[in-house]
Write a protein that holds these residues in place. Structure first.
Motif, mmCIF file in Angstrom:
data_model
loop_
_atom_site.group_PDB
_atom_site.id
_atom_site.type_symbol
_atom_site.label_atom_id
_atom_site.label_comp_id
_atom_site.label_asym_id
_atom_site.label_seq_id
_atom_site.Cartn_x
_atom_site.Cartn_y
_atom_site.Cartn_z
ATOM 1 N N ALA A 157 0.841 -1.202 0.000
ATOM 2 C CA ALA A 157 0.000 0.000 0.000
ATOM 3 C C ALA A 157 0.869 1.243 0.000
ATOM 4 C CB ALA A 157 -0.908 0.001 1.231
ATOM 5 N N ALA A 158 1.945 1.209 0.786
ATOM 6 C CA ALA A 158 2.764 2.408 0.955
ATOM 7 C C ALA A 158 3.644 2.676 -0.262
ATOM 8 C CB ALA A 158 3.625 2.260 2.207
ATOM 9 N N VAL A 159 4.331 1.651 -0.733
ATOM 10 C CA VAL A 159 5.273 1.874 -1.834
ATOM 11 C C VAL A 159 4.512 2.015 -3.137
ATOM 12 C CG1 VAL A 159 7.148 0.844 -3.167
ATOM 13 C CG2 VAL A 159 7.146 0.677 -0.684
ATOM 14 N N GLY A 160 4.638 3.164 -3.768
ATOM 15 C CA GLY A 160 3.904 3.406 -5.010
ATOM 16 C C GLY A 160 4.618 4.427 -5.859
ATOM 17 N N LEU A 161 3.861 5.060 -6.737
ATOM 18 C CA LEU A 161 4.445 6.088 -7.594
ATOM 19 C C LEU A 161 5.153 7.144 -6.756
ATOM 20 C CD1 LEU A 161 1.395 6.514 -9.977
ATOM 21 C CD2 LEU A 161 3.503 5.257 -10.417
ATOM 22 N N GLY A 162 4.602 7.401 -5.571
ATOM 23 C CA GLY A 162 5.157 8.415 -4.683
ATOM 24 C C GLY A 162 6.606 8.147 -4.319
ATOM 25 N N ASN A 163 6.941 6.883 -4.084
ATOM 26 C CA ASN A 163 8.319 6.581 -3.700
ATOM 27 C C ASN A 163 9.246 6.699 -4.876
ATOM 28 O OD1 ASN A 163 6.368 4.933 -2.121
ATOM 29 N ND2 ASN A 163 8.211 4.718 -0.895
ATOM 30 N N ILE A 164 8.751 6.308 -6.036
ATOM 31 C CA ILE A 164 9.683 6.148 -7.130
ATOM 32 C C ILE A 164 9.879 7.435 -7.904
ATOM 33 C CG2 ILE A 164 10.175 4.814 -9.208
ATOM 34 C CD1 ILE A 164 8.629 2.568 -7.402
ATOM 35 N N GLY A 222 -6.991 6.312 6.295
ATOM 36 C CA GLY A 222 -7.898 5.202 6.575
ATOM 37 C C GLY A 222 -7.431 3.904 5.937
ATOM 38 N N ILE A 223 -6.346 3.966 5.159
ATOM 39 C CA ILE A 223 -5.840 2.745 4.531
ATOM 40 C C ILE A 223 -5.246 1.845 5.603
ATOM 41 C CG2 ILE A 223 -4.040 1.845 3.002
ATOM 42 C CD1 ILE A 223 -4.402 4.374 1.330
ATOM 43 N N MET A 224 -4.395 2.430 6.433
ATOM 44 C CA MET A 224 -3.739 1.639 7.468
ATOM 45 C C MET A 224 -4.755 1.209 8.520
ATOM 46 S SD MET A 224 -0.807 1.147 6.405
ATOM 47 C CE MET A 224 0.290 1.738 5.121
ATOM 48 N N PHE A 245 3.947 11.839 4.353
ATOM 49 C CA PHE A 245 2.560 11.383 4.522
ATOM 50 C C PHE A 245 2.044 10.744 3.250
ATOM 51 C CE2 PHE A 245 0.469 12.416 8.553
ATOM 52 C CZ PHE A 245 1.544 12.934 9.224
ATOM 53 N N PHE A 246 2.359 11.356 2.122
ATOM 54 C CA PHE A 246 1.904 10.788 0.848
ATOM 55 C C PHE A 246 2.520 9.420 0.622
ATOM 56 C CE2 PHE A 246 1.707 9.852 -3.553
ATOM 57 C CZ PHE A 246 0.504 10.392 -3.973
ATOM 58 N N SER A 247 3.821 9.366 0.825
ATOM 59 C CA SER A 247 4.560 8.159 0.500
ATOM 60 C C SER A 247 4.145 6.979 1.367
ATOM 61 C CB SER A 247 6.048 8.445 0.671
ATOM 62 O OG SER A 247 6.787 7.306 0.415
ATOM 63 N N LEU A 248 3.858 7.249 2.646
ATOM 64 C CA LEU A 248 3.483 6.142 3.533
ATOM 65 C C LEU A 248 1.982 5.843 3.488
ATOM 66 C CD1 LEU A 248 5.848 6.812 6.522
ATOM 67 C CD2 LEU A 248 5.628 4.652 5.317
ATOM 68 N N SER A 249 1.220 6.569 2.710
ATOM 69 C CA SER A 249 -0.248 6.414 2.645
ATOM 70 C C SER A 249 -0.859 6.497 4.035
ATOM 71 C CB SER A 249 -0.679 5.064 2.080
ATOM 72 O OG SER A 249 0.025 4.716 0.957
ATOM 73 N N VAL A 250 -0.286 7.336 4.884
ATOM 74 C CA VAL A 250 -0.753 7.367 6.264
ATOM 75 C C VAL A 250 -1.782 8.487 6.446
ATOM 76 C CG1 VAL A 250 1.045 8.886 7.200
ATOM 77 C CG2 VAL A 250 0.106 7.071 8.612
ATOM 78 N N TYR A 263 -7.668 9.394 -10.098
ATOM 79 C CA TYR A 263 -6.609 9.796 -11.035
ATOM 80 C C TYR A 263 -5.334 8.988 -10.856
ATOM 81 C CZ TYR A 263 -4.455 12.872 -7.481
ATOM 82 O OH TYR A 263 -3.852 13.370 -6.360
ATOM 83 N N TYR A 264 -5.179 8.372 -9.666
ATOM 84 C CA TYR A 264 -4.027 7.462 -9.480
ATOM 85 C C TYR A 264 -4.122 6.325 -10.498
ATOM 86 C CZ TYR A 264 -0.274 5.427 -6.598
ATOM 87 O OH TYR A 264 0.928 4.944 -6.137
ATOM 88 N N LEU A 265 -5.374 5.897 -10.784
ATOM 89 C CA LEU A 265 -5.581 4.828 -11.759
ATOM 90 C C LEU A 265 -5.220 5.269 -13.177
ATOM 91 C CD1 LEU A 265 -8.897 3.195 -10.514
ATOM 92 C CD2 LEU A 265 -6.668 2.069 -10.718
HETATM 93 N N1 TRP Z 1 1.694 5.846 -0.961
HETATM 94 C C1 TRP Z 1 1.499 5.614 -2.342
HETATM 95 C C2 TRP Z 1 2.678 6.120 -3.127
HETATM 96 O O1 TRP Z 1 3.716 6.300 -2.586
HETATM 97 C C3 TRP Z 1 0.324 6.294 -2.932
HETATM 98 C C4 TRP Z 1 -0.868 6.250 -2.131
HETATM 99 C C5 TRP Z 1 -1.524 5.148 -1.805
HETATM 100 C C6 TRP Z 1 -1.510 7.338 -1.555
HETATM 101 N N2 TRP Z 1 -2.586 5.522 -1.061
HETATM 102 C C7 TRP Z 1 -2.586 6.853 -0.900
HETATM 103 C C8 TRP Z 1 -1.298 8.684 -1.559
HETATM 104 C C9 TRP Z 1 -3.451 7.685 -0.212
HETATM 105 C C10 TRP Z 1 -2.148 9.511 -0.888
HETATM 106 C C11 TRP Z 1 -3.215 9.007 -0.224
HETATM 107 O O2 TRP Z 1 2.585 6.314 -4.308
#
Ligand code: TRP
Length: 489
Positions: free
Chosen positions: A34-41, A234-236, A226-231, A114-116
């Motif tokens: 969930a955390a590692v995504g476009l945001g990290n890379i 409500g995901i976590m 915060f973005f990168s960890l998806s924190v 839009y992430y999709l």
């Molecule tokens: N954390 C993810 C990333 O690094 C993206 C992501 C997943 C996200 N869920 C999120 C960003 C909720 C914001 C809010 O790309």
């Protein structure tokens, strides 16, 4: 006992076994997925590139360990204690707060819309480089393919979530996350052989402490963490509701954070050597993945292999994040309505798809835009920018101040004062200064391009008001009571 309540309780018991991670490792892989995504890379590299490199690492690491880790523990612990989705969790504190739960779900679903689209682009680039046609961003978005790939990404995400916690989400992460890390390491090893390696390492790890007085740097770093960890989304919380009692949440949170930071740093060690070797600019945002790097791939000997590895890992990382974003709404819908998981997924995926169509069309021959800003950028600049801190503030305030749960306090231990006294004000200040136009962009995914900030602010206000109104309307219309820790009436 009312008939509906009876039905609900028996569903709950039947659900219990399948609604748990199969092991501690399964849980970790899913949360890291969930955390590692476009945001990290690419986002990390872009933020770092435009904030002077290594200097940025100091506030970034501070924010990760002082703010994001406690917030992670909080969310996971609330989910595990209440064993519920985000809407039921808010409702169990007070029915009035149900609206906040839907606000969080709405924000996350709009981000997903839009992430999709971006996940689809990555998939398109992957297939194109795999097939040897080496597309560029301009050619790619000149046709309808981006819209087609958006459909593919949406259907894939929905199909995985529909299969459930264990056989959908966990199984995906078990395959995908080790692959992502293996590809990152392999690409980093390749990057060591490039002439730009030394300069890249210098750029990444030489802290220039003088820039630390720049408040913009701090807001960029907090937003990135915060973005990168998806924190705070409500995901976590949702993923935490599937965790066993004996899992150590603080240890897990530290592991998730370390894995997330490692993915970002490894990506930096792949991207910057390439950028410097080919004399490109490290400061560009989205362009980095879709324009800058493909330029380099095209002039590399092993360019095609490197490109396929890069877009492959990016796609896997994006897909497991998309799945987590969808799960927040699906868990809420299955727990609060009569829909089963399959139908709830269908309804939510359909809604997210409709919401994403304008974003998808804004990078197509239609070029859908408002006042010159593509819709996708506008949604990112508005909802993407403000939904994240707003949700995080709501979660921190409601589950720490309004509902002071003992198990949550225990899980937090010495971190408790940070969640109670530090996180809400920091988030308020960072968001407030951004809204006032002082601080640098914090939370959104895309970073380049000139934007109309007042338009974005207006869209934000309208979206948040609409979501709150919808949440308020729904608060007394949900057929099922919440899960454990319920208060009747
Ligand atoms: N954390 C993810 C990333 O690094 C993206 C992501 C997943 C996200 N869920 C999120 C960003 C909720 C914001 C809010 O790309």
């Amino acid at each position: 006992m009312l008939a509906s309540e009876y039905k609900w309780q028996s569903c709950l018991l039947a659900d219990m076994a399948s609604d748990r991670w199969s092991s501690g490792l399964g849980f970790l892989l899913a949360t890291v997925g969930a955390a590692v995504g476009l945001g990290n890379i690419w986002r990390f590299s872009a933020v770092l590139g435009s904030n002077g490199g290594g200097a940025y690492l100091v506030p970034y690491l501070l924010a990760a360990f002082c703010l994001a880790v406690p917030m992670l523990v909080l969310e996971l612990a609330v989910g595990r204690t209440l064993r519920s989705d985000v809407v039921s969790a808010f409702r169990s504190v007070d029915t009035t707060y149900t609206a906040f739960g839907w606000l969080v779900v709405g924000g996350v679903s709009l981000i997903l819309s839009y992430y999709l689209v971006l996940t689809g682009w990555v998939f398109g680039f992957l297939l194109s480089w795999l097939g040897g046609s080496r597309t560029t961003f301009a050619t790619f978005t000149a046709g309808w393919l981006p819209v087609g790939y958006f459909v593919v990404a949406t259907v894939l995400t929905g199909a995985i979530v529909a299969r459930g916690v264990r056989s959908g989400i966990e199984r995906l992460s078990t395959v995908v996350m080790p692959t992502v890390f293996a590809l990152l390491v392999a690409l980093a090893v390749y990057a060591v052989t490039l002439p730009g390696w030394g300069r890249a390492v210098g750029f990444l790890f030489t802290p220039d402490l003088t820039v630390l007085v720049d408040p913009g740097l701090w807001s960029a770093a907090f937003g990135q963490v915060f973005f990168s960890l998806s924190v705070g989304q409500g995901i976590m919380l949702t993923y935490g509701s599937y965790v066993d009692e004996d899992t150590d949440l603080l240890r897990s949170s530290l592991l998730i954070t370390v894995a997330d930071i490692s993915a970002a740093l490894l990506a930096g060690l792949v991207i910057f050597p390439i950028v410097f070797t080919f004399g490109l600019q490290p400061t560009l945002g989205t362009e980095l993945a879709f324009t800058t790097l493909p330029t380099a791939f095209a002039s590399m000997g092993a360019g095609r292999v490197v490109a396929v590895a890069f877009f492959g890992l990016l796609f896997f990382a994006a897909l497991s994040s998309s799945v987590s974003l969808l799960e927040v709404g699906v868990a809420a819908a299955t727990n609060t309505t009569r829909l089963d998981r399959g139908r709830a997924t269908l309804v939510l995926t359909g809604g997210v798809f409709l919401a994403g169509v304008p974003s998808a069309l804004s990078y197509s021959p239609l070029d859908l835009a408002v006042a010159g800003t593509p819709i996708l950028d506008l949604v990112d600049e508005s909802v993407g920018t403000y939904a994240l801190p707003v949700s995080a503030i709501l979660i921190a305030v409601v589950f720490v101040w309004a509902a002071d749960l003992e198990q949550v306090r225990d899980a937090l231990g010495r971190l408790y004062p940070l969640v109670r006294y530090a996180i809400p004000p920091v988030l308020v200040v960072v968001t407030g200064t951004k809204a006032a136009g002082i601080a640098r962009p914090a939370w959104r995914l895309l970073l380049d391009g000139a934007r109309d900030e007042s338009l974005a602010l207006a869209v934000t206000v309208v979206a948040l008001a609409a979501l709150s109104a919808m949440g308020w309307w729904l608060r007394s219309r949900l057929p099922y009571p919440r899960r454990q820790g319920r208060r009747r009436g």
